[in-house]
Scaffold this motif. Structure first.
Motif, PDB file in Angstrom:
ATOM      1  N   MET A 158      18.662   5.144  16.402  1.00 38.03           N
ATOM      2  CA  MET A 158      18.327   4.928  14.955  1.00 38.03           C
ATOM      3  C   MET A 158      17.008   4.477  14.897  1.00 38.03           C
ATOM      4  SD  MET A 158      21.831   3.751  13.035  1.00 38.03           S
ATOM      5  CE  MET A 158      23.481   4.500  13.411  1.00 38.03           C
ATOM      6  N   THR A 159      16.290   5.099  14.203  1.00 37.43           N
ATOM      7  CA  THR A 159      14.776   4.892  13.817  1.00 37.43           C
ATOM      8  C   THR A 159      14.557   3.964  12.552  1.00 37.43           C
ATOM      9  OG1 THR A 159      14.278   6.880  14.974  1.00 37.43           O
ATOM     10  CG2 THR A 159      12.452   5.714  13.288  1.00 37.43           C
ATOM     11  N   VAL A 160      14.473   2.923  12.692  1.00 34.13           N
ATOM     12  CA  VAL A 160      14.225   1.725  11.595  1.00 34.13           C
ATOM     13  C   VAL A 160      12.913   1.462  11.664  1.00 34.13           C
ATOM     14  CG1 VAL A 160      14.907  -0.377  10.569  1.00 34.13           C
ATOM     15  CG2 VAL A 160      16.608   1.110  11.928  1.00 34.13           C
ATOM     16  N   ALA A 161      11.996   1.716  10.460  1.00 35.04           N
ATOM     17  CA  ALA A 161      10.603   1.403  10.533  1.00 35.04           C
ATOM     18  C   ALA A 161      10.563   0.144  10.082  1.00 35.04           C
ATOM     19  CB  ALA A 161       9.946   2.430   9.564  1.00 35.04           C
ATOM     20  N   GLY A 162       9.166  -0.283   9.939  1.00 36.05           N
ATOM     21  CA  GLY A 162       8.832  -1.849   9.174  1.00 36.05           C
ATOM     22  C   GLY A 162       7.645  -1.334   8.086  1.00 36.05           C
ATOM     23  N   LEU A 163       7.823  -1.956   6.928  1.00 35.74           N
ATOM     24  CA  LEU A 163       6.942  -1.646   6.147  1.00 35.74           C
ATOM     25  C   LEU A 163       6.452  -3.050   5.470  1.00 35.74           C
ATOM     26  CD1 LEU A 163       5.706   0.209   4.069  1.00 35.74           C
ATOM     27  CD2 LEU A 163       7.360   0.069   2.613  1.00 35.74           C
ATOM     28  N   LEU A 164       5.346  -3.465   5.600  1.00 34.53           N
ATOM     29  CA  LEU A 164       4.704  -4.576   5.221  1.00 34.53           C
ATOM     30  C   LEU A 164       3.838  -4.442   3.778  1.00 34.53           C
ATOM     31  CD1 LEU A 164       4.285  -7.581   5.819  1.00 34.53           C
ATOM     32  CD2 LEU A 164       2.135  -6.880   7.059  1.00 34.53           C
ATOM     33  N   LEU A 165       4.189  -5.022   2.914  1.00 28.34           N
ATOM     34  CA  LEU A 165       3.317  -4.844   1.420  1.00 28.34           C
ATOM     35  C   LEU A 165       2.218  -6.142   1.574  1.00 28.34           C
ATOM     36  CD1 LEU A 165       6.312  -4.122  -0.892  1.00 28.34           C
ATOM     37  CD2 LEU A 165       5.169  -2.803   0.671  1.00 28.34           C
ATOM     38  N   ALA A 166       1.195  -5.671   1.639  1.00 21.65           N
ATOM     39  CA  ALA A 166      -0.061  -6.469   1.804  1.00 21.65           C
ATOM     40  C   ALA A 166      -1.246  -6.008   0.777  1.00 21.65           C
ATOM     41  CB  ALA A 166      -0.345  -6.819   3.190  1.00 21.65           C
ATOM     42  N   ALA A 167      -0.963  -5.536  -0.482  1.00 21.82           N
ATOM     43  CA  ALA A 167      -2.174  -5.293  -1.228  1.00 21.82           C
ATOM     44  C   ALA A 167      -2.582  -6.075  -2.207  1.00 21.82           C
ATOM     45  CB  ALA A 167      -1.384  -3.639  -1.553  1.00 21.82           C
ATOM     46  N   GLY A 168      -1.995  -7.179  -2.509  1.00 18.19           N
ATOM     47  CA  GLY A 168      -2.227  -7.854  -3.566  1.00 18.19           C
ATOM     48  C   GLY A 168      -3.643  -8.597  -3.527  1.00 18.19           C
ATOM     49  N   GLU A 169      -4.183  -9.137  -4.590  1.00 19.56           N
ATOM     50  CA  GLU A 169      -5.360  -9.631  -4.794  1.00 19.56           C
ATOM     51  C   GLU A 169      -5.376 -11.318  -4.491  1.00 19.56           C
ATOM     52  OE1 GLU A 169      -7.671  -9.533  -8.334  1.00 19.56           O
ATOM     53  OE2 GLU A 169      -5.817  -9.517  -9.459  1.00 19.56           O
ATOM     54  N   GLY A 170      -4.050 -11.636  -4.420  1.00 21.53           N
ATOM     55  CA  GLY A 170      -3.971 -13.183  -4.484  1.00 21.53           C
ATOM     56  C   GLY A 170      -4.675 -14.269  -5.313  1.00 21.53           C
ATOM     57  N   ARG A 171      -4.549 -13.547  -6.714  1.00 18.94           N
ATOM     58  CA  ARG A 171      -5.306 -14.163  -7.845  1.00 18.94           C
ATOM     59  C   ARG A 171      -5.141 -15.805  -7.859  1.00 18.94           C
ATOM     60  NH1 ARG A 171      -2.657 -11.984 -11.577  1.00 18.94           N
ATOM     61  NH2 ARG A 171      -3.977 -10.134 -11.606  1.00 18.94           N
ATOM     62  N   ARG A 172      -3.882 -16.293  -7.558  1.00 16.73           N
ATOM     63  CA  ARG A 172      -3.657 -17.653  -7.777  1.00 16.73           C
ATOM     64  C   ARG A 172      -4.074 -18.371  -6.468  1.00 16.73           C
ATOM     65  NH1 ARG A 172       2.352 -18.754  -8.916  1.00 16.73           N
ATOM     66  NH2 ARG A 172       2.850 -16.911  -7.738  1.00 16.73           N
ATOM     67  N   ILE A 173      -4.331 -17.618  -5.236  1.00 17.88           N
ATOM     68  CA  ILE A 173      -4.604 -18.555  -4.185  1.00 17.88           C
ATOM     69  C   ILE A 173      -6.144 -18.325  -4.087  1.00 17.88           C
ATOM     70  CG2 ILE A 173      -4.080 -16.751  -2.261  1.00 17.88           C
ATOM     71  CD1 ILE A 173      -2.831 -18.836  -0.736  1.00 17.88           C
ATOM     72  N   GLY A 174      -6.727 -17.387  -4.595  1.00 18.50           N
ATOM     73  CA  GLY A 174      -8.263 -17.292  -4.593  1.00 18.50           C
ATOM     74  C   GLY A 174      -8.589 -16.138  -3.822  1.00 18.50           C
ATOM     75  N   ARG A 175      -7.815 -15.256  -3.107  1.00 17.24           N
ATOM     76  CA  ARG A 175      -8.294 -14.384  -2.337  1.00 17.24           C
ATOM     77  C   ARG A 175      -7.245 -13.405  -1.914  1.00 17.24           C
ATOM     78  NH1 ARG A 175      -8.331 -18.905   0.385  1.00 17.24           N
ATOM     79  NH2 ARG A 175      -7.354 -19.144   2.661  1.00 17.24           N
ATOM     80  N   PRO A 176      -7.346 -12.057  -1.335  1.00 17.11           N
ATOM     81  CA  PRO A 176      -6.217 -11.311  -0.941  1.00 17.11           C
ATOM     82  C   PRO A 176      -5.165 -12.211   0.175  1.00 17.11           C
ATOM     83  CG  PRO A 176      -8.138 -10.054  -1.155  1.00 17.11           C
ATOM     84  CD  PRO A 176      -8.470 -11.346  -1.163  1.00 17.11           C
ATOM     85  N   LYS A 177      -3.964 -12.208  -0.105  1.00 13.90           N
ATOM     86  CA  LYS A 177      -3.023 -12.945   0.823  1.00 13.90           C
ATOM     87  C   LYS A 177      -3.218 -12.518   2.256  1.00 13.90           C
ATOM     88  CE  LYS A 177       0.081 -14.385  -2.639  1.00 13.90           C
ATOM     89  NZ  LYS A 177       1.375 -14.263  -3.365  1.00 13.90           N
ATOM     90  N   ALA A 178      -3.580 -11.120   2.489  1.00 15.85           N
ATOM     91  CA  ALA A 178      -3.537 -10.469   3.843  1.00 15.85           C
ATOM     92  C   ALA A 178      -4.778 -11.218   4.621  1.00 15.85           C
ATOM     93  CB  ALA A 178      -3.862  -8.988   3.649  1.00 15.85           C
ATOM     94  N   LEU A 179      -5.730 -11.835   3.736  1.00 19.13           N
ATOM     95  CA  LEU A 179      -6.768 -12.174   4.641  1.00 19.13           C
ATOM     96  C   LEU A 179      -6.845 -13.812   4.705  1.00 19.13           C
ATOM     97  CD1 LEU A 179      -9.596 -10.328   3.046  1.00 19.13           C
ATOM     98  CD2 LEU A 179      -8.987 -10.338   5.264  1.00 19.13           C
ATOM     99  N   VAL A 180      -5.519 -14.438   4.327  1.00 19.46           N
ATOM    100  CA  VAL A 180      -5.443 -15.753   4.169  1.00 19.46           C
ATOM    101  C   VAL A 180      -5.018 -16.316   5.792  1.00 19.46           C
ATOM    102  CG1 VAL A 180      -3.767 -17.837   3.866  1.00 19.46           C
ATOM    103  CG2 VAL A 180      -4.454 -16.046   1.898  1.00 19.46           C
ATOM    104  N   ASP A 181      -5.572 -17.350   6.440  1.00 20.04           N
ATOM    105  CA  ASP A 181      -5.579 -17.660   7.728  1.00 20.04           C
ATOM    106  C   ASP A 181      -4.191 -18.873   7.658  1.00 20.04           C
ATOM    107  OD1 ASP A 181      -6.092 -19.657  10.059  1.00 20.04           O
ATOM    108  OD2 ASP A 181      -7.038 -17.928  10.778  1.00 20.04           O
ATOM    109  N   LEU A 182      -3.345 -18.579   8.599  1.00 18.31           N
ATOM    110  CA  LEU A 182      -2.414 -19.750   8.876  1.00 18.31           C
ATOM    111  C   LEU A 182      -2.280 -19.751  10.485  1.00 18.31           C
ATOM    112  CD1 LEU A 182      -0.274 -21.232   7.475  1.00 18.31           C
ATOM    113  CD2 LEU A 182       1.285 -19.622   7.842  1.00 18.31           C
TER     114      LEU A 182
END
Length: 201
Positions: A1-25
């Motif tokens: 069975m083919t099960v894909a993954g979908l990562l939602l990473a489009a927001g601007e991250g207003r409360r954290i101050g930058r797009p969350k996709a670009l946050v380093d952890l």
């Protein structure tokens, strides 16, 4: 069975101050962490939905192996990213695990448990923590049209899952991760301290 993954990473991250996709952890961008989690959990293909700072994310992140999908309507909320991502998946995909970029403590084992639930007949499956439904979620293709129709603003699959408890399988994941969000600088600091403490011998 083919099960894909979908990562939602489009927001601007207003409360954290930058797009969350670009946050380093811990030396990795959140978008890279999310992609690695879905991949290690056995999802293929993996599509990553970007929106705010699309070009900056592509320049900064290593998204090798992923299909990048551009949601030009990202300002309207998470629902548009979910619809865009579902529409981008190939026709041979039978189900998809949807994850959010701002929950870096979700683990590959949680992904595998959702996939196992699908293998055992689940139409929709949701990771639970302390008995409460959170993310990620798995959606069989038969649900996608209804999920997309019911998603609105910053509400994604939740509306469908709440309206269809008879086909939604809860999958406990308390022992393999956590659903902590990275919405604010304070939450990011807390997570950085937690990861640092866990890395010490």
């Amino acid at each position: 069975m083919t099960v894909a993954g979908l990562l939602l990473a489009a927001g601007e991250g207003r409360r954290i101050g930058r797009p969350k996709a670009l946050v380093d952890l811990g030396g990795r961008l959140l978008v890279e962490r999310g992609l690695a989690t879905l991949t290690a959990g056995g999802c293929t293909p993996v599509h990553v939905v970007l929106g705010a700072a699309h070009d900056d994310v592509l320049a900064a992140a290593d998204l090798a192996g992923a299909t990048v999908v551009h949601n030009r309507d990202w300002r309207t909320g998470l629902a548009s990213s979910l619809r865009t991502g579902l529409a981008s998946l190939p026709p041979d995909v039978e189900a998809v695990v949807v994850a959010l970029v701002d929950q870096p403590l979700v683990t590959p084992e949680a992904i595998r448990r959702l996939r196992q639930a699908y293998d055992e007949g689940a139409v929709a499956a949701v990771a639970t923590y302390d008995g409460l439904p959170r993310n990620p979620v798995l959606l069989a293709r038969t649900t996608w049209a209804d999920v997309a129709a019911q998603a609105s603003g910053d509400t994604g699959a939740r509306a469908y899952l709440r309206a269809n408890p008879d086909v939604t399988t809860p999958v406990p994941c308390d022992d393999v991760g956590a659903p902590d969000d990275v919405d604010t600088p304070e939450q990011l600091t807390t997570l950085r301290r937690r990861l640092l403490a866990e890395s010490r011998p």
